[in-house]
Design an enzyme around this catalytic site. Structure first.
Site, PDB file in Angstrom:
ATOM      1  N   ALA A   1       0.872  -1.088  -0.235  1.00 49.06           N
ATOM      2  CA  ALA A   1       0.379  -0.009   0.060  1.00 49.06           C
ATOM      3  C   ALA A   1       0.930   1.677   0.327  1.00 49.06           C
ATOM      4  O   ALA A   1       1.552   1.765   1.211  1.00 49.06           O
ATOM      5  CB  ALA A   1      -1.102   0.690   1.490  1.00 49.06           C
TER       6      ALA A   1
ATOM      7  N   ALA B   1      -0.106  10.117  -4.903  1.00 47.08           N
ATOM      8  CA  ALA B   1       0.820  10.123  -4.597  1.00 47.08           C
ATOM      9  C   ALA B   1       1.282   9.493  -5.427  1.00 47.08           C
ATOM     10  O   ALA B   1       1.139   8.026  -4.647  1.00 47.08           O
ATOM     11  CB  ALA B   1       1.250  10.504  -3.236  1.00 47.08           C
TER      12      ALA B   1
ATOM     13  N   ASP C   1      13.122  -2.789  -7.285  1.00 47.00           N
ATOM     14  CA  ASP C   1      14.294  -3.238  -8.299  1.00 47.00           C
ATOM     15  C   ASP C   1      14.032  -4.760  -8.104  1.00 47.00           C
ATOM     16  O   ASP C   1      13.454  -5.381  -9.559  1.00 47.00           O
ATOM     17  CB  ASP C   1      15.564  -2.976  -7.556  1.00 47.00           C
ATOM     18  CG  ASP C   1      16.191  -1.988  -7.313  1.00 47.00           C
ATOM     19  OD1 ASP C   1      15.650  -0.987  -8.146  1.00 47.00           O
ATOM     20  OD2 ASP C   1      16.884  -1.965  -6.952  1.00 47.00           O
TER      21      ASP C   1
ATOM     22  N   GLN D   1       5.218 -11.530 -47.070  1.00 47.77           N
ATOM     23  CA  GLN D   1       5.986 -11.087 -46.525  1.00 47.77           C
ATOM     24  C   GLN D   1       5.911 -10.202 -45.454  1.00 47.77           C
ATOM     25  O   GLN D   1       6.692  -9.840 -44.131  1.00 47.77           O
ATOM     26  CB  GLN D   1       7.004 -10.393 -47.046  1.00 47.77           C
ATOM     27  CG  GLN D   1       7.899 -10.964 -48.716  1.00 47.77           C
ATOM     28  CD  GLN D   1       8.854 -11.083 -49.568  1.00 47.77           C
ATOM     29  OE1 GLN D   1       8.844  -9.958 -49.617  1.00 47.77           O
ATOM     30  NE2 GLN D   1       9.550 -11.336 -49.642  1.00 47.77           N
TER      31      GLN D   1
ATOM     32  N   GLU E   1       4.306  -0.624 -11.048  1.00 44.07           N
ATOM     33  CA  GLU E   1       5.599  -0.991 -11.160  1.00 44.07           C
ATOM     34  C   GLU E   1       6.899   0.027 -11.542  1.00 44.07           C
ATOM     35  O   GLU E   1       7.560   0.304 -12.157  1.00 44.07           O
ATOM     36  CB  GLU E   1       5.908  -2.586 -11.739  1.00 44.07           C
ATOM     37  CG  GLU E   1       5.486  -3.278 -10.593  1.00 44.07           C
ATOM     38  CD  GLU E   1       6.087  -3.806  -9.074  1.00 44.07           C
ATOM     39  OE1 GLU E   1       6.977  -3.390  -8.525  1.00 44.07           O
ATOM     40  OE2 GLU E   1       5.313  -5.162  -8.835  1.00 44.07           O
TER      41      GLU E   1
END
Length: 382
Positions: free
Chosen positions: A123, A129, A241, A280, A364
């Site tokens: 959360a 924000a 990360d 193609q 994220e």
């Protein structure tokens, strides 16, 4: 701790078979009913998938980053709602606790997260924000024996089903930006905590988000993550990360699934007396998609290996998230084009992936935030 090759290969084969035999047949049902069947959640728990990244000492599988993304490469080849069910337990909903929690907090919650008994939520985002997470306004005021939380969180994944929330709140209003932010572990059912209605979204049906509301919500002192104030924003950034790498792997998986579906359709669909795969311009779309998905897969694997070696991968993880999320958007767009009218019709599922993929460029950290992170880190490291 890394698994031996035989065990890891067995896990990957089990997940691939589960996706193929159990999850793919349910994709239309989940999209129609906006719900994952309860028996699927039980099967996912029995396979240990809620605890992929949780250390073995706390009941999880303790996979390395590389192993986790390899599992995501398989699990992501179906509707993202299934992956989302376990995503927070393995990512943003548990990693803060793993990295910065006290031993007592880890013992209390991690085994229950690993088993799937508890669903976790992260959360952080608020009505005002989102990308600027340091500007959050939810407050945590010291009270008798703990803290009193007030504020609203928005777009919180798995909130309607969560048993544990990692909540970010401002403990020191005199400290601007990130420095006054702390993290708290708040259990569902705590008086003063409530969830809003389930959000109606463009895509990713079956994965639920909602507001999380705190109204004079009292939590004990030992709910403070790590027992230290002012560390919340730092924890959030470390968690993101790993989360960005995981999401990047899911983007690769969705792209590979859609490419496979498009190739099969192009081989079977005939126009002007021959399969459209012989034309193609169709071949060009298939080739571009395959090339981009392969590039993203290599980026994710290499960055995951670097993280396992202990390297700082903040910049490279942002590169992966930026490239992979933009890549899958292009791939699904080409897939609709290859399928033609069938790609626009819900019965074939391609339009569902088109809508599902759009979210990857937002959560994220948006693509624009990834660009800022990458460029700022480049300047800093010059």
């Amino acid at each position: 701790m890394a698994l031996d090759n035989e065990t890891m290969q067995g896990l990957l084969e089990s997940v691939a078979r589960f996706v193929r035999e159990r999850l793919r047949p349910l994709e239309h049902q989940v999209a129609r009913e906006d719900c994952i069947p309860a028996e699927i959640r039980r099967e996912i728990a029995a396979m240990g998938l809620f605890g992929l990244s949780i250390p073995e000492d706390y009941g999880g599988l303790g996979l390395t980053m590389e192993e986790e993304v390899r599992v995501a490469f398989e699990l992501g080849k179906t509707s993202p709602a299934f992956r989302s069910l376990i995503g927070t337990n393995n990512g943003i909903g548990s990693q803060g606790l793993i990295m910065d929690g006290t031993e007592e907090q880890k013992q209390r919650y991690l085994p229950r997260l690993a088993s799937g008994e508890l669903i976790s939520s992260f959360a952080l985002t608020e009505p005002e924000a989102g990308s600027d997470a340091a500007s959050l306004k939810t407050s945590a005021r010291r009270g008798e024996g703990g803290y009193v939380l007030n504020g609203t969180k928005r777009f919180i994944t798995n909130a309607p089903h969560a048993g544990l929330f990692t909540v970010f709140a401002r403990t020191d209003p005199s400290q601007p930006g990130a420095r006054g932010v702390s993290a708290f572990l708040v259990e569902a059912g705590t008086p003063g905590l409530s969830c809003g209605p389930i959000d109606r979204k463009m895509g990713q049906s079956g994965s639920h988000t909602s507001d999380v509301i705190f109204e004079d919500c009292h939590v004990p002192s030992d709910a403070l993550l790590g027992g230290r104030e002012g560390q919340g924003f730092r924890t959030a950034m470390k968690v993101l990360d790993r989360g960005r790498l995981h999401i990047s792997a899911v983007c690769v998986a969705m792209a590979e699934r859609v490419i496979d579906d498009s190739l099969r359709y192009a081989v079977e669909r005939k126009q002007f007396g021959q399969p459209i795969a012989e034309f193609q311009l169709v071949q060009a779309m298939l080739a571009d998609s395959r090339t981009e998905a392969y590039a993203a897969r290599c980026m994710v694997l290499e960055t995951a290996r670097s993280k396992d070696r202990g390297a700082d991968v903040a910049t490279d993880a942002a590169c992966c998230k930026l490239f992979a999320s933009e890549m899958v958007g292009r791939v699904v767009d080409r897939a609709v084009q290859i399928h033609g009218g069938a790609g626009y019709i819900a019965d074939h599922g391609i339009e569902r992936f088109y809508r599902d993929a759009r979210l990857f460029r937002i959560y994220e950290g948006t693509s624009q935030i990834q660009q800022i992170v990458i460029a700022r880190n480049m300047v800093r490291d010059l």
